[in-house]
Motif scaffolding. Structure first.
Motif, short mmCIF file in Angstrom:
data_model
loop_
_atom_site.label_atom_id
_atom_site.label_comp_id
_atom_site.label_asym_id
_atom_site.label_seq_id
_atom_site.Cartn_x
_atom_site.Cartn_y
_atom_site.Cartn_z
N ALA A 1 1.59 -5.76 6.40
CA ALA A 1 2.15 -7.06 6.75
C ALA A 1 1.03 -8.03 7.14
N LYS A 2 1.25 -9.29 6.89
CA LYS A 2 0.24 -10.32 7.16
C LYS A 2 0.11 -10.56 8.66
N ASN A 3 -1.08 -10.29 9.21
CA ASN A 3 -1.48 -10.62 10.58
C ASN A 3 -0.81 -9.76 11.67
N ILE A 4 0.14 -8.91 11.32
CA ILE A 4 0.77 -8.07 12.33
C ILE A 4 0.77 -6.62 11.85
N SER A 5 0.97 -5.70 12.78
CA SER A 5 0.99 -4.28 12.43
C SER A 5 2.38 -3.88 11.94
N THR A 6 2.48 -2.68 11.39
CA THR A 6 3.74 -2.20 10.85
C THR A 6 4.14 -0.88 11.50
N HIS A 7 5.44 -0.69 11.59
CA HIS A 7 6.01 0.57 12.06
C HIS A 7 6.87 1.12 10.94
N ILE A 8 6.48 2.27 10.38
CA ILE A 8 7.10 2.78 9.16
C ILE A 8 8.00 3.97 9.45
N SER A 9 9.17 3.96 8.80
CA SER A 9 10.06 5.13 8.80
C SER A 9 10.42 5.42 7.35
N HIS A 10 10.83 6.67 7.08
CA HIS A 10 11.16 7.08 5.72
C HIS A 10 12.59 7.59 5.68
N ASP A 11 13.45 6.87 4.95
CA ASP A 11 14.86 7.25 4.87
C ASP A 11 15.43 6.72 3.55
N CYS A 12 15.52 7.58 2.56
CA CYS A 12 16.00 7.16 1.24
C CYS A 12 17.50 6.84 1.26
N VAL A 13 18.26 7.51 2.11
CA VAL A 13 19.70 7.26 2.18
C VAL A 13 19.96 5.83 2.66
N ALA A 14 19.26 5.44 3.72
CA ALA A 14 19.43 4.09 4.27
C ALA A 14 19.03 3.03 3.27
N VAL A 15 17.92 3.24 2.56
CA VAL A 15 17.45 2.27 1.57
C VAL A 15 18.44 2.15 0.42
N SER A 16 18.94 3.26 -0.08
CA SER A 16 19.88 3.24 -1.21
C SER A 16 21.17 2.54 -0.84
N PHE B 1 -3.16 -12.72 32.58
CA PHE B 1 -3.24 -12.77 31.12
C PHE B 1 -2.41 -11.65 30.50
N VAL B 2 -1.71 -12.01 29.44
CA VAL B 2 -0.88 -11.04 28.72
C VAL B 2 -1.19 -11.16 27.23
N GLN B 3 -1.53 -10.05 26.61
CA GLN B 3 -1.76 -10.01 25.16
C GLN B 3 -0.53 -9.41 24.50
N LEU B 4 0.15 -10.24 23.71
CA LEU B 4 1.38 -9.79 23.04
C LEU B 4 1.05 -9.34 21.61
N HIS B 5 1.34 -8.08 21.31
CA HIS B 5 1.14 -7.52 19.97
C HIS B 5 2.50 -7.38 19.28
N ILE B 6 2.61 -7.92 18.08
CA ILE B 6 3.87 -7.88 17.34
C ILE B 6 3.78 -6.87 16.20
N SER B 7 4.84 -6.08 16.04
CA SER B 7 4.93 -5.13 14.93
C SER B 7 6.22 -5.40 14.15
N ALA B 8 6.18 -5.12 12.85
CA ALA B 8 7.36 -5.24 12.00
C ALA B 8 7.78 -3.85 11.54
N SER B 9 9.07 -3.57 11.60
CA SER B 9 9.60 -2.27 11.20
C SER B 9 10.00 -2.31 9.72
N TYR B 10 9.62 -1.25 9.00
CA TYR B 10 9.98 -1.12 7.59
C TYR B 10 10.48 0.30 7.32
N ASN B 11 11.42 0.39 6.39
CA ASN B 11 11.91 1.68 5.94
C ASN B 11 11.50 1.86 4.48
N ILE B 12 10.91 3.01 4.15
CA ILE B 12 10.38 3.26 2.82
C ILE B 12 11.10 4.43 2.18
N CYS B 13 11.43 4.28 0.92
CA CYS B 13 11.96 5.38 0.11
C CYS B 13 11.13 5.48 -1.16
#
Length: 255
Positions: free
Chosen positions: A199-214, A106-118
């Motif tokens: 995020a709906k039904n999955i976990s999130t991985h957060i980074s903070h980078d205003c330069v990348a967002v801009s 048995f394998v439990q697959l956990h999915i995460s979504a990456s987001y960048n916040i400024c």
């Protein structure tokens, strides 16, 4: 008697039903492990949240939505390399080995979504005592929302706080979703509110980078939000002053 015992042994489950936990990021690749020998036949199923076939041992092909995204691992001939993973890939999988001793892995697959916040804040308007905060987010999963917190408490719209959201936009060139939110408050606090993403039904991985967002906002032609609500707040003290002056004038006129 020997024949009966032989039939029973075929259906004995080997070992305990231990589960291997695997983490994967949305849009990337992940390996679902299953050790076996060259002589064993195998098949894969998703067991939860929905029972469905993944790899069919009869046809030696992947089924349904796994076609074109999954292949048997070259280094381990019973493991599956799943590419371009989606939120619906999250769940519990089962690798079934046969013939001989019937084994299940048995394998439990956990999915995460990456987001960048400024997060940015405007200077306080001393005349009306308002504080304005902006939150700019980009990520690969569109079913998400921005939330604001202050000292661990979730902020919502009230008489002292106004929160606005811009409809999520998707960039075909980058494959990213963009989210904007603005918070305007009259709360007299020393610490700043902070924004985060759920995020709906999955976990999130957060980074903070205003330069990348801009840079991304500029490249896809999305301007930073300018909210009409600020003008509304600025008009409130003017209307109050005019109303108070009118009351005083009427009292003076009819006294």
């Amino acid at each position: 008697m020997r024949i009966i015992l032989g039939v029973i042994l075929v259906f004995v489950v080997s070992g305990e039903e231990e589960t291997t936990h695997v983490n994967g990021f949305l849009g990337e690749s992940v390996l679902l492990p299953c050790n076996c020998t060259d002589k064993e036949e195998f098949e894969w199923q998703m067991e939860f949240p929905k029972l469905q076939s993944v790899y069919n041992k009869t046809t030696s092909e992947f089924d349904g939505r796994y076609q074109g995204r999954a292949k048997i691992s070259e280094n381990n001939n019973c493991s599956i390399l799943l590419t371009n993973i989606t939120a619906s890939d999250q769940g519990r999988y089962k690798c079934i080995l046969s013939p001989g001793i019937y084994e299940r892995h048995f394998v439990q697959l956990h999915i995460s979504a990456s987001y960048n916040i400024c997060q940015k804040s405007d200077k306080t308007n001393g005349d009306i005592g308002l504080k304005e905060f902006h939150c700019y987010v980009h990520g690969r999963y569109g079913e998400a929302e921005i939330q604001w917190n202050l000292t661990g408490q979730l902020l919502t719209n009230s008489t002292t706080t106004n929160i606005t959201y811009q409809t999520n936009t998707h960039s075909a060139s980058t494959g990213l979703y963009h989210f904007n939110s603005t918070l305007i408050t009259k709360l007299n606090v020393t610490s700043e509110p902070t924004c985060h993403v759920t995020a709906k039904n999955i976990s999130t991985h957060i980074s903070h980078d205003c330069v990348a967002v801009s840079d991304l906002l500029t490249s896809v032609g999305i301007p930073e939000q300018k909210h009409v609500i600020m003008r509304y707040f600025k008009l409130i003290p003017i209307v109050l002053v005019l109303g108070f002056s009118l009351v005083l004038w009427r009292r003076w006129k009819f006294s």
